[in-house]
Design an enzyme around this catalytic site. Structure first.
Site, PDB file in Angstrom:
ATOM      1  CE1 TYR A   1      -2.607  -3.405   1.079  1.00 51.98           C
ATOM      2  CE2 TYR A   1      -4.309  -1.754   0.826  1.00 51.98           C
ATOM      3  CZ  TYR A   1      -3.932  -3.076   0.901  1.00 51.98           C
ATOM      4  OH  TYR A   1      -4.879  -4.065   0.794  1.00 51.98           O
TER       5      TYR A   1
ATOM      6  CE  LYS B   1       2.551 -17.888  -0.753  1.00 48.65           C
ATOM      7  NZ  LYS B   1       1.623 -19.041  -0.792  1.00 48.65           N
TER       8      LYS B   1
ATOM      9  CG  ASP C   1      -1.139 -20.218   0.910  1.00 47.62           C
ATOM     10  OD1 ASP C   1      -0.450 -19.846   1.878  1.00 47.62           O
ATOM     11  OD2 ASP C   1      -0.654 -20.862  -0.034  1.00 47.62           O
TER      12      ASP C   1
ATOM     13  CG  ASP D   1      -7.620  -4.640   2.759  1.00 46.72           C
ATOM     14  OD1 ASP D   1      -8.749  -4.611   3.279  1.00 46.72           O
ATOM     15  OD2 ASP D   1      -7.344  -4.027   1.715  1.00 46.72           O
TER      16      ASP D   1
ATOM     17  CG  ASP E   1     -13.213  -7.076   3.703  1.00 49.06           C
ATOM     18  OD1 ASP E   1     -12.829  -6.369   4.663  1.00 49.06           O
ATOM     19  OD2 ASP E   1     -13.780  -6.615   2.708  1.00 49.06           O
TER      20      ASP E   1
HETATM   21 MG    MG Z   1     -10.938  -3.597   3.027  1.00 56.03          MG
END
Ligand code: MG
Ligand code: NAI
Length: 331
Positions: free
Chosen positions: A124, A170, A203, A227, A231
Protein backbone atom coordinates in the site's frame (compact mmCIF):
# COMPACT_ATOMS: atom_id res chain seq x y z
CA UNK A 1 -12.89 11.86 33.19
CA UNK A 2 -13.76 14.27 30.43
CA UNK A 3 -12.93 13.42 26.82
CA UNK A 4 -12.86 15.54 23.70
CA UNK A 5 -14.26 13.41 20.88
CA UNK A 6 -13.96 14.45 17.23
CA UNK A 7 -16.95 13.23 15.21
CA UNK A 8 -16.60 12.84 11.44
CA UNK A 9 -20.06 11.75 10.23
CA UNK A 10 -19.26 11.97 6.49
CA UNK A 11 -21.71 10.89 3.80
CA UNK A 12 -24.75 8.68 3.20
CA UNK A 13 -25.72 6.68 6.27
CA UNK A 14 -22.75 8.24 8.13
CA UNK A 15 -24.73 10.98 9.92
CA UNK A 16 -27.50 8.47 10.76
CA UNK A 17 -25.22 5.92 12.43
CA UNK A 18 -23.21 8.71 14.08
CA UNK A 19 -26.32 10.25 15.66
CA UNK A 20 -27.29 6.81 16.92
CA UNK A 21 -23.85 6.36 18.47
CA UNK A 22 -24.00 9.76 20.16
CA UNK A 23 -27.39 8.78 21.65
CA UNK A 24 -25.70 5.75 23.24
CA UNK A 25 -22.66 7.70 24.47
CA UNK A 26 -24.93 10.36 26.03
CA UNK A 27 -26.81 7.61 27.87
CA UNK A 28 -23.45 6.29 29.07
CA UNK A 29 -22.60 9.67 30.59
CA UNK A 30 -25.54 9.18 32.96
CA UNK A 31 -24.24 5.78 34.10
CA UNK A 32 -20.53 6.43 34.51
CA UNK A 33 -18.36 9.30 35.71
CA UNK A 34 -17.52 10.06 32.10
CA UNK A 35 -18.19 13.23 30.17
CA UNK A 36 -17.84 13.79 26.46
CA UNK A 37 -17.27 16.99 24.58
CA UNK A 38 -18.36 16.24 21.03
CA UNK A 39 -17.02 18.32 18.16
CA UNK A 40 -18.30 17.57 14.66
CA UNK A 41 -16.10 18.10 11.60
CA UNK A 42 -16.78 17.99 7.88
CA UNK A 43 -15.38 15.21 5.72
CA UNK A 44 -16.26 13.39 2.51
CA UNK A 45 -18.02 13.75 -0.85
CA UNK A 46 -20.53 16.42 0.16
CA UNK A 47 -17.80 18.54 1.75
CA UNK A 48 -15.69 18.24 -1.41
CA UNK A 49 -18.62 19.49 -3.47
CA UNK A 50 -19.15 22.37 -1.07
CA UNK A 51 -15.60 23.53 -0.38
CA UNK A 52 -13.41 21.78 -2.94
CA UNK A 53 -11.66 19.48 -0.48
CA UNK A 54 -12.87 16.26 1.11
CA UNK A 55 -10.56 16.67 4.10
CA UNK A 56 -10.41 20.32 5.25
CA UNK A 57 -7.57 21.53 7.45
CA UNK A 58 -10.05 22.27 10.26
CA UNK A 59 -10.94 18.57 10.34
CA UNK A 60 -7.29 17.51 10.50
CA UNK A 61 -6.70 20.00 13.33
CA UNK A 62 -9.85 18.79 15.10
CA UNK A 63 -8.70 15.17 15.03
CA UNK A 64 -5.30 16.23 16.35
CA UNK A 65 -6.79 18.24 19.20
CA UNK A 66 -9.22 15.50 20.27
CA UNK A 67 -8.60 12.67 22.72
CA UNK A 68 -10.17 10.25 20.26
CA UNK A 69 -11.95 10.33 16.94
CA UNK A 70 -14.97 8.54 15.52
CA UNK A 71 -15.32 8.43 11.73
CA UNK A 72 -18.56 7.09 10.25
CA UNK A 73 -18.12 6.71 6.49
CA UNK A 74 -17.68 8.60 3.25
CA UNK A 75 -18.55 7.78 -0.35
CA UNK A 76 -16.15 8.09 -3.29
CA UNK A 77 -13.61 10.15 -1.33
CA UNK A 78 -12.33 7.35 0.96
CA UNK A 79 -8.89 7.59 -0.70
CA UNK A 80 -8.81 11.35 -0.02
CA UNK A 81 -9.96 11.13 3.59
CA UNK A 82 -9.39 8.07 5.74
CA UNK A 83 -6.19 7.00 3.91
CA UNK A 84 -4.40 10.36 4.36
CA UNK A 85 -5.61 10.53 7.98
CA UNK A 86 -4.04 7.12 8.67
CA UNK A 87 -0.77 8.24 7.11
CA UNK A 88 -0.66 11.75 8.55
CA UNK A 89 -1.15 10.52 12.09
CA UNK A 90 0.87 7.31 11.70
CA UNK A 91 -2.05 5.12 12.73
CA UNK A 92 0.00 1.99 12.29
CA UNK A 93 -2.33 -0.63 13.73
CA UNK A 94 -5.64 -1.49 12.12
CA UNK A 95 -7.75 -3.44 14.60
CA UNK A 96 -10.52 -5.54 13.09
CA UNK A 97 -12.32 -7.78 15.56
CA UNK A 98 -14.60 -10.54 14.30
CA UNK A 99 -17.07 -11.75 16.84
CA UNK A 100 -20.38 -13.46 16.24
CA UNK A 101 -23.19 -11.87 18.23
CA UNK A 102 -26.33 -13.71 19.27
CA UNK A 103 -29.32 -13.07 17.04
CA UNK A 104 -27.11 -12.30 14.05
CA UNK A 105 -26.92 -14.94 11.35
CA UNK A 106 -23.24 -15.97 11.31
CA UNK A 107 -21.51 -18.59 9.17
CA UNK A 108 -19.33 -19.52 12.13
CA UNK A 109 -20.96 -18.53 15.45
CA UNK A 110 -17.89 -19.72 17.38
CA UNK A 111 -15.74 -16.93 15.87
CA UNK A 112 -14.18 -14.53 18.38
CA UNK A 113 -10.88 -13.12 17.22
CA UNK A 114 -8.96 -9.91 16.61
CA UNK A 115 -7.04 -9.18 13.45
CA UNK A 116 -4.17 -6.74 13.97
CA UNK A 117 -3.20 -5.46 10.55
CA UNK A 118 -0.11 -3.38 9.77
CA UNK A 119 -1.55 -0.13 8.40
CA UNK A 120 1.34 1.89 6.95
CA UNK A 121 3.46 -0.11 4.52
CA UNK A 122 3.59 -3.28 2.41
CA UNK A 123 2.08 -3.04 -1.05
CA UNK A 124 0.00 0.00 0.00
CA UNK A 125 3.02 2.29 -0.27
CA UNK A 126 1.77 3.03 -3.82
CA UNK A 127 5.24 2.67 -5.33
CA UNK A 128 5.22 1.25 -8.82
CA UNK A 129 4.89 1.89 -12.50
CA UNK A 130 2.56 1.12 -15.36
CA UNK A 131 3.62 0.55 -18.96
CA UNK A 132 1.04 -0.30 -21.63
CA UNK A 133 1.42 -4.06 -21.18
CA UNK A 134 3.28 -4.44 -17.91
CA UNK A 135 3.14 -2.99 -14.42
CA UNK A 136 4.56 -3.42 -10.94
CA UNK A 137 3.96 -2.40 -7.35
CA UNK A 138 6.75 -2.50 -4.79
CA UNK A 139 6.18 -4.17 -1.45
CA UNK A 140 7.98 -2.34 1.34
CA UNK A 141 8.56 -4.06 4.68
CA UNK A 142 10.66 -2.56 7.45
CA UNK A 143 11.95 -4.08 10.67
CA UNK A 144 10.62 -1.12 12.62
CA UNK A 145 7.01 -1.41 11.41
CA UNK A 146 7.02 -5.22 11.67
CA UNK A 147 8.34 -5.20 15.21
CA UNK A 148 5.89 -2.46 16.17
CA UNK A 149 2.81 -4.27 14.84
CA UNK A 150 3.74 -7.65 16.34
CA UNK A 151 4.44 -6.00 19.67
CA UNK A 152 1.06 -4.29 19.48
CA UNK A 153 -0.57 -7.70 18.94
CA UNK A 154 1.17 -9.26 21.94
CA UNK A 155 0.40 -6.27 24.15
CA UNK A 156 -3.23 -6.45 23.03
CA UNK A 157 -3.28 -10.17 23.89
CA UNK A 158 -1.76 -9.50 27.29
CA UNK A 159 -4.17 -6.69 28.12
CA UNK A 160 -7.21 -8.70 27.04
CA UNK A 161 -6.52 -12.06 28.62
CA UNK A 162 -5.71 -13.77 25.33
CA UNK A 163 -3.27 -16.66 25.37
CA UNK A 164 -2.26 -17.04 21.75
CA UNK A 165 -0.95 -14.90 18.87
CA UNK A 166 -0.83 -16.16 15.28
CA UNK A 167 1.57 -14.42 12.90
CA UNK A 168 0.52 -14.72 9.25
CA UNK A 169 3.04 -14.40 6.39
CA UNK A 170 4.16 -15.73 3.02
CA UNK A 171 7.90 -15.96 3.64
CA UNK A 172 8.23 -19.14 1.59
CA UNK A 173 7.64 -17.06 -1.57
CA UNK A 174 8.11 -13.44 -0.50
CA UNK A 175 11.48 -14.36 0.97
CA UNK A 176 12.93 -10.85 1.13
CA UNK A 177 9.99 -8.98 2.56
CA UNK A 178 8.17 -11.56 4.63
CA UNK A 179 11.49 -13.14 5.58
CA UNK A 180 12.25 -9.85 7.32
CA UNK A 181 8.75 -9.57 8.79
CA UNK A 182 8.93 -13.09 10.20
CA UNK A 183 12.36 -12.56 11.76
CA UNK A 184 11.09 -9.43 13.51
CA UNK A 185 7.95 -11.31 14.54
CA UNK A 186 9.99 -14.10 16.15
CA UNK A 187 12.21 -11.63 18.00
CA UNK A 188 9.19 -9.95 19.56
CA UNK A 189 7.50 -13.28 20.37
CA UNK A 190 10.52 -14.21 22.51
CA UNK A 191 9.68 -11.32 24.83
CA UNK A 192 6.31 -12.92 25.65
CA UNK A 193 7.04 -16.45 26.86
CA UNK A 194 3.61 -16.71 28.52
CA UNK A 195 1.72 -16.25 25.27
CA UNK A 196 1.59 -19.07 22.75
CA UNK A 197 3.08 -18.04 19.40
CA UNK A 198 2.05 -19.65 16.15
CA UNK A 199 3.07 -18.97 12.53
CA UNK A 200 0.88 -19.68 9.52
CA UNK A 201 1.35 -19.11 5.80
CA UNK A 202 -1.38 -16.81 4.54
CA UNK A 203 -3.12 -19.26 2.21
CA UNK A 204 -3.36 -21.89 4.92
CA UNK A 205 -4.48 -19.19 7.35
CA UNK A 206 -7.32 -18.29 4.96
CA UNK A 207 -8.55 -21.86 4.95
CA UNK A 208 -8.16 -22.27 8.72
CA UNK A 209 -10.02 -19.03 9.47
CA UNK A 210 -13.00 -20.32 7.54
CA UNK A 211 -12.91 -23.92 8.76
CA UNK A 212 -11.64 -23.53 12.35
CA UNK A 213 -12.00 -19.91 13.46
CA UNK A 214 -11.99 -21.12 17.07
CA UNK A 215 -8.26 -21.87 16.80
CA UNK A 216 -7.51 -18.11 16.56
CA UNK A 217 -7.42 -15.41 19.23
CA UNK A 218 -5.17 -12.64 17.93
CA UNK A 219 -3.96 -12.67 14.32
CA UNK A 220 -1.15 -10.30 13.33
CA UNK A 221 -0.07 -9.72 9.75
CA UNK A 222 1.17 -7.33 7.07
CA UNK A 223 -1.06 -4.77 5.37
CA UNK A 224 -2.69 -6.52 2.39
CA UNK A 225 -3.02 -9.94 4.03
CA UNK A 226 -4.77 -8.23 6.94
CA UNK A 227 -7.05 -6.31 4.59
CA UNK A 228 -8.20 -9.47 2.84
CA UNK A 229 -8.37 -11.80 5.84
CA UNK A 230 -10.35 -9.28 7.89
CA UNK A 231 -13.06 -9.10 5.23
CA UNK A 232 -13.17 -12.89 5.23
CA UNK A 233 -13.69 -12.90 9.00
CA UNK A 234 -16.29 -10.08 8.78
CA UNK A 235 -18.15 -12.40 6.43
CA UNK A 236 -17.96 -15.20 8.99
CA UNK A 237 -19.81 -13.21 11.62
CA UNK A 238 -22.68 -11.55 9.80
CA UNK A 239 -21.39 -8.80 7.56
CA UNK A 240 -20.96 -5.05 7.41
CA UNK A 241 -23.67 -3.77 9.74
CA UNK A 242 -21.84 -5.59 12.53
CA UNK A 243 -18.16 -4.89 11.76
CA UNK A 244 -16.32 -2.24 13.82
CA UNK A 245 -12.66 -1.26 13.48
CA UNK A 246 -9.96 1.02 14.78
CA UNK A 247 -6.91 2.77 13.38
CA UNK A 248 -4.52 3.44 16.20
CA UNK A 249 -1.14 5.05 16.64
CA UNK A 250 0.82 5.90 19.75
CA UNK A 251 -1.37 8.80 20.80
CA UNK A 252 -3.99 9.37 18.12
CA UNK A 253 -6.76 7.01 17.09
CA UNK A 254 -9.65 6.93 14.65
CA UNK A 255 -12.36 4.33 15.15
CA UNK A 256 -14.74 3.55 12.29
CA UNK A 257 -17.31 1.04 11.15
CA UNK A 258 -15.93 -0.99 8.25
CA UNK A 259 -18.89 -0.19 5.99
CA UNK A 260 -19.15 2.63 3.45
CA UNK A 261 -21.87 5.24 2.88
CA UNK A 262 -24.46 2.66 1.70
CA UNK A 263 -26.16 4.94 -0.86
CA UNK A 264 -28.84 2.28 -1.47
CA UNK A 265 -30.31 2.80 2.00
CA UNK A 266 -29.08 6.32 2.90
CA UNK A 267 -31.75 8.74 4.08
CA UNK A 268 -34.24 6.01 4.91
CA UNK A 269 -33.27 5.78 8.58
CA UNK A 270 -32.84 2.00 8.45
CA UNK A 271 -29.04 1.61 8.61
CA UNK A 272 -27.75 -0.71 11.31
CA UNK A 273 -25.77 1.49 13.73
CA UNK A 274 -24.24 -1.50 15.60
CA UNK A 275 -20.93 -1.29 13.70
CA UNK A 276 -20.52 2.38 14.63
CA UNK A 277 -21.66 1.84 18.24
CA UNK A 278 -19.23 -1.09 18.60
CA UNK A 279 -16.48 1.12 17.11
CA UNK A 280 -17.24 3.60 19.89
CA UNK A 281 -16.90 0.76 22.41
CA UNK A 282 -13.45 -0.01 20.97
CA UNK A 283 -12.63 3.69 21.29
CA UNK A 284 -13.59 3.64 24.97
CA UNK A 285 -11.36 0.62 25.47
CA UNK A 286 -8.48 2.50 23.82
CA UNK A 287 -9.17 5.44 26.19
CA UNK A 288 -8.69 2.94 29.04
CA UNK A 289 -12.39 3.13 29.93
CA UNK A 290 -12.59 -0.65 29.78
CA UNK A 291 -15.68 -0.92 31.99
CA UNK A 292 -17.59 1.59 29.91
CA UNK A 293 -16.51 -0.24 26.75
CA UNK A 294 -17.78 -3.54 28.14
CA UNK A 295 -21.08 -1.89 29.14
CA UNK A 296 -21.71 -0.58 25.63
CA UNK A 297 -20.83 -3.91 24.04
CA UNK A 298 -23.02 -5.78 26.53
CA UNK A 299 -25.93 -3.44 25.80
CA UNK A 300 -25.65 -4.09 22.04
CA UNK A 301 -25.45 -7.79 22.78
CA UNK A 302 -28.53 -7.67 24.97
CA UNK A 303 -30.64 -5.93 22.34
CA UNK A 304 -29.52 -8.38 19.65
CA UNK A 305 -30.10 -11.35 21.91
CA UNK A 306 -33.62 -10.22 22.82
CA UNK A 307 -34.25 -9.80 19.10
CA UNK A 308 -37.19 -7.42 19.56
CA UNK A 309 -35.48 -4.43 17.97
CA UNK A 310 -33.61 -5.19 14.75
CA UNK A 311 -32.78 -3.22 11.63
CA UNK A 312 -33.78 -4.71 8.25
CA UNK A 313 -30.27 -6.03 7.43
CA UNK A 314 -30.69 -8.39 10.42
CA UNK A 315 -34.20 -9.38 9.38
CA UNK A 316 -36.06 -6.81 11.48
CA UNK A 317 -38.29 -3.82 10.77
CA UNK A 318 -36.87 -1.19 13.11
CA UNK A 319 -35.28 2.15 12.45
CA UNK A 320 -31.72 3.20 13.23
CA UNK A 321 -33.00 5.50 15.99
CA UNK A 322 -35.07 2.73 17.58
CA UNK A 323 -32.07 0.43 17.76
CA UNK A 324 -29.99 3.22 19.31
CA UNK A 325 -32.67 3.96 21.90
CA UNK A 326 -32.94 0.27 22.77
CA UNK A 327 -29.18 0.09 23.31
CA UNK A 328 -29.24 3.28 25.38
CA UNK A 329 -32.00 1.78 27.53
CA UNK A 330 -30.16 -1.53 27.88
CA UNK A 331 -27.20 0.37 29.37
MG1 MG B 1 -10.94 -3.60 3.03
P1 NAI C 1 -21.11 -0.16 1.60
O1 NAI C 1 -20.43 -0.65 2.80
O2 NAI C 1 -21.50 1.28 1.61
O3 NAI C 1 -22.44 -1.01 1.32
C1 NAI C 1 -22.43 -2.38 0.94
C2 NAI C 1 -23.81 -3.01 1.22
O4 NAI C 1 -23.96 -3.20 2.63
C3 NAI C 1 -24.97 -2.14 0.79
O5 NAI C 1 -26.00 -2.95 0.31
C4 NAI C 1 -25.39 -1.44 2.05
O6 NAI C 1 -26.74 -1.07 2.08
C5 NAI C 1 -25.06 -2.49 3.12
N1 NAI C 1 -24.68 -1.85 4.38
C6 NAI C 1 -23.50 -1.23 4.66
N2 NAI C 1 -23.52 -0.73 5.90
C7 NAI C 1 -24.71 -1.03 6.42
C8 NAI C 1 -25.33 -0.77 7.67
N3 NAI C 1 -24.69 -0.10 8.65
N4 NAI C 1 -26.60 -1.22 7.87
C9 NAI C 1 -27.25 -1.89 6.91
N5 NAI C 1 -26.71 -2.16 5.70
C10 NAI C 1 -25.47 -1.74 5.46
O7 NAI C 1 -20.16 -0.46 0.36
P2 NAI C 1 -20.33 -0.04 -1.18
O8 NAI C 1 -21.76 -0.07 -1.57
O9 NAI C 1 -19.35 -0.87 -1.89
O10 NAI C 1 -19.82 1.46 -1.27
C11 NAI C 1 -20.65 2.60 -1.17
C12 NAI C 1 -19.78 3.84 -1.04
O11 NAI C 1 -19.05 3.79 0.18
C13 NAI C 1 -18.74 3.95 -2.15
O12 NAI C 1 -18.73 5.29 -2.57
C14 NAI C 1 -17.43 3.58 -1.47
O13 NAI C 1 -16.33 4.24 -2.03
C15 NAI C 1 -17.66 4.03 -0.05
N6 NAI C 1 -16.87 3.31 0.98
C16 NAI C 1 -16.35 4.05 2.01
C17 NAI C 1 -15.69 3.45 3.05
C18 NAI C 1 -15.23 4.29 4.18
O14 NAI C 1 -15.75 5.38 4.40
N7 NAI C 1 -14.27 3.85 4.98
C19 NAI C 1 -15.48 2.00 3.09
C20 NAI C 1 -16.14 1.29 2.00
C21 NAI C 1 -16.78 1.94 0.98
Amino acid sequence: MKYKIALLPGDGIGPEVMDATVTVLKALEKKKPIEFEFNTYMVGDAEKKRSGTALPQATIDGVKAADACLFACVGETAKETILPLRQKFNLYANLRPAKAYPGVPAVKPETDLMIVRENTEGIYKMIGDRQPRSAFNVRVITWEASERIVRYAFEYAKANGKTKVTSVHKSNVLDYTDGLYLEASREVAKEYPDIEYQELIVDAAGMRLVMNPEMFQVVVTTNMFGDILSDVTAGLVGGLGMAPSGNVGDDICIFEPVHGSAPDIAGKGIANPAACILSAAMMLDWLKEEQAADMVEAAVLKVLEEGKVKTPDLGGKNKTTEFAEAVAKAL
